[in-house]
Design a protein around this motif. Structure first.
Motif, PDB file in Angstrom:
ATOM      1  N   MET A 120      82.325  39.845  27.591  1.00 40.59           N
ATOM      2  CA  MET A 120      80.202  40.865  27.624  1.00 40.59           C
ATOM      3  C   MET A 120      80.383  42.060  27.376  1.00 40.59           C
ATOM      4  SD  MET A 120      77.349  39.946  27.788  1.00 40.59           S
ATOM      5  CE  MET A 120      77.823  37.987  28.319  1.00 40.59           C
ATOM      6  N   ARG A 121      79.977  42.215  26.299  1.00 40.78           N
ATOM      7  CA  ARG A 121      80.508  43.955  25.693  1.00 40.78           C
ATOM      8  C   ARG A 121      78.640  44.630  25.716  1.00 40.78           C
ATOM      9  NH1 ARG A 121      85.471  45.358  26.716  1.00 40.78           N
ATOM     10  NH2 ARG A 121      84.632  47.522  25.299  1.00 40.78           N
ATOM     11  N   CYS A 122      78.108  45.870  26.042  1.00 44.37           N
ATOM     12  CA  CYS A 122      77.358  46.594  25.965  1.00 44.37           C
ATOM     13  C   CYS A 122      76.534  45.825  24.132  1.00 44.37           C
ATOM     14  CB  CYS A 122      77.170  47.341  26.111  1.00 44.37           C
ATOM     15  SG  CYS A 122      75.667  48.621  25.737  1.00 44.37           S
ATOM     16  N   GLU A 123      74.964  45.888  24.017  1.00 43.58           N
ATOM     17  CA  GLU A 123      74.612  45.383  22.930  1.00 43.58           C
ATOM     18  C   GLU A 123      74.015  47.291  21.844  1.00 43.58           C
ATOM     19  OE1 GLU A 123      74.017  42.569  21.069  1.00 43.58           O
ATOM     20  OE2 GLU A 123      74.640  41.694  22.324  1.00 43.58           O
ATOM     21  N   ILE A 124      74.643  48.201  22.621  1.00 44.21           N
ATOM     22  CA  ILE A 124      74.033  49.683  22.044  1.00 44.21           C
ATOM     23  C   ILE A 124      75.384  49.726  21.972  1.00 44.21           C
ATOM     24  CG2 ILE A 124      72.737  51.381  22.917  1.00 44.21           C
ATOM     25  CD1 ILE A 124      70.626  49.473  23.153  1.00 44.21           C
ATOM     26  N   CYS A 125      76.545  49.819  22.499  1.00 45.84           N
ATOM     27  CA  CYS A 125      77.574  51.107  22.330  1.00 45.84           C
ATOM     28  C   CYS A 125      78.484  50.184  22.472  1.00 45.84           C
ATOM     29  CB  CYS A 125      77.301  52.361  23.816  1.00 45.84           C
ATOM     30  SG  CYS A 125      78.471  51.781  25.400  1.00 45.84           S
ATOM     31  N   GLU A 126      78.971  49.194  23.317  1.00 43.05           N
ATOM     32  CA  GLU A 126      79.926  47.927  22.609  1.00 43.05           C
ATOM     33  C   GLU A 126      80.936  48.136  23.690  1.00 43.05           C
ATOM     34  OE1 GLU A 126      81.671  48.323  19.261  1.00 43.05           O
ATOM     35  OE2 GLU A 126      80.495  46.978  18.003  1.00 43.05           O
ATOM     36  N   GLY A 127      80.062  48.853  24.978  1.00 43.10           N
ATOM     37  CA  GLY A 127      81.009  49.193  26.300  1.00 43.10           C
ATOM     38  C   GLY A 127      81.430  48.027  26.873  1.00 43.10           C
ATOM     39  N   ALA A 128      82.429  48.952  28.047  1.00 45.24           N
ATOM     40  CA  ALA A 128      82.571  47.114  29.294  1.00 45.24           C
ATOM     41  C   ALA A 128      81.137  46.614  29.889  1.00 45.24           C
ATOM     42  CB  ALA A 128      83.487  47.475  29.736  1.00 45.24           C
ATOM     43  N   THR A 129      80.748  45.868  30.498  1.00 49.26           N
ATOM     44  CA  THR A 129      79.499  45.687  31.074  1.00 49.26           C
ATOM     45  C   THR A 129      80.018  45.016  32.160  1.00 49.26           C
ATOM     46  OG1 THR A 129      79.196  43.375  29.996  1.00 49.26           O
ATOM     47  CG2 THR A 129      78.172  45.114  29.086  1.00 49.26           C
TER      48      THR A 129
END
Length: 361
Positions: A80-89
């Motif tokens: 599940m990655r961030c839709e904005i920056c693709e960071g970990a959530t």
């Protein structure tokens, strides 16, 4: 220690802490290896004993008591990655609505940019999502009152006035095509036309084309000199949706945006902005990421209208026109080269009215 199921088990003051991916927490059983560790005494002297199954993993709340030992679940999902920056959530908190056919909603947060989103909405079927929006919006569309947003008509009037002042200052060209994306019943467009003689076309995927409402096939990339989207971004779940709205702006055009942006999204189920149809909550860091990714160079913010306008044109030209406009503007326009992160304070606390006609930082 880590089990063959990917469970991470560790001891702390409260007992055994179990860390499991969200997508697995409803199916997992303890195998023999896990049972041996589960039977080990905790630092408090308690034991999980014969736990049988990890029934606590079926809980959608974070805690379950078992033999006076607390099972705590740190919900995470590496996919599940961030839709904005693709960071970990990771899991942030939950809220129960029991309204509009919506029960418990899980909110997740990006560890990098702080963007918060509803995983419940993200995984909702299109049919359920359409029904939720219909049930929520029919409570106020076509009328003058919205209990979820009591000052919306006042804000829309201020937004129409701000657009007229920007047009008069030469920052927006009323002779070019403007569109309100996700306009609902067209209140902003009607105010622009009725009060200021401005032509603001309407588009909403839930409204029939005709009578100034554009059809989906009219929404062509780069087709509009000015695109405005108010109270829409918080209803979207995917990066391609936000990208799609912005892509409608012509290369030299401007983009208008109204949504709540906070320095940090409160970890508070009672926060007023956690409404049933809202599923995306932007931080300054997340919004600045979109601003830069989309190639904008400067931004202004009108306090009365709660409205950003982003420009790709020369920031010095924009700043000069704003300085001149602020001599007579009904409400100050704040300028910044780059993204103007106006909302730096806790969004639960009202921000003082700015009494300066200019802000430069």
């Amino acid at each position: 220690m880590e089990s063959s199921h990917g469970l991470k088990i560790a001891a702390d003051n409260a007992g055994i802490v179990v860390n499991a991916p969200l997508r697995k927490r409803r199916e997992l059983d303890l195998d023999d290896h896990d049972r041996r560790h589960a039977d080990a005494p905790t630092p408090t002297g308690h034991s999980l004993g014969r736990a049988r199954r990890v029934e606590a993993l079926a809980c959608t709340v974070g805690y379950r008591s078992c033999h006076r030992v607390e099972w705590r679940f740190f919900r995470w999902d590496p996919e599940m990655r961030c839709e904005i920056c693709e960071g970990a959530t990771s899991y942030y908190f939950s809220k129960t609505f029991n309204a509009f056919n919506l029960g418990e909603v899980e909110y997740w947060r990006c560890d990098t940019c702080g963007f918060v989103f509803s995983r419940t909405h993200l995984e909702m079927s299109q049919e359920a999502w359409n029904e939720l929006n219909l049930l929520c919006h029919e409570t106020y569309q076509g009328g003058d009152e919205n209990v979820l947003d009591p000052r919306w008509k006042t804000r829309i009037a201020a937004q129409a006035l701000a657009l007229s002042e920007l047009a008069a200052a030469g920052l927006l060209d009323p002779a070019r095509r403007w569109v309100d994306f996700g306009c609902g019943d067209g209140v902003l467009s009607n105010a622009c036309s009725r009060e200021h003689g401005l032509k603001l076309l309407k588009y909403d995927e839930h409204m029939a084309a005709g009578n100034d409402y554009l059809a989906a096939e009219d929404m062509v990339e780069g087709a509009f000199d000015f695109v405005i989207s108010t109270s829409v971004f918080e209803h979207m779940t995917r990066r391609e949706q936000w990208d799609g709205v912005q892509a409608l702006v012509s290369p030299g055009g401007a983009f208008g945006l109204h949504t709540l942006v906070a320095e940090t999204v409160p970890k508070d189920p009672g926060w007023f902005y956690l409404q049933a149809p809202h599923c995306a909550f932007f931080t300054n860091s997340a919004m600045e990421r979109l601003f830069k990714d989309w190639g904008y160079r400067s931004s202004i913010y009108n306090v009365a209208a709660s409205l950003w306008i982003w420009f790709r044109s020369d920031p010095r030209e924009v700043e000069g026109r704003i300085a001149e406009l602020n001599r007579t503007a009904s409400s100050p326009f704040l300028f910044r080269e780059g993204f103007l992160d106006y909302w730096k304070s806790d969004p639960r606390v009202p921000k003082p009215v700015v009494d300066s006609r200019r802000r430069r930082s």
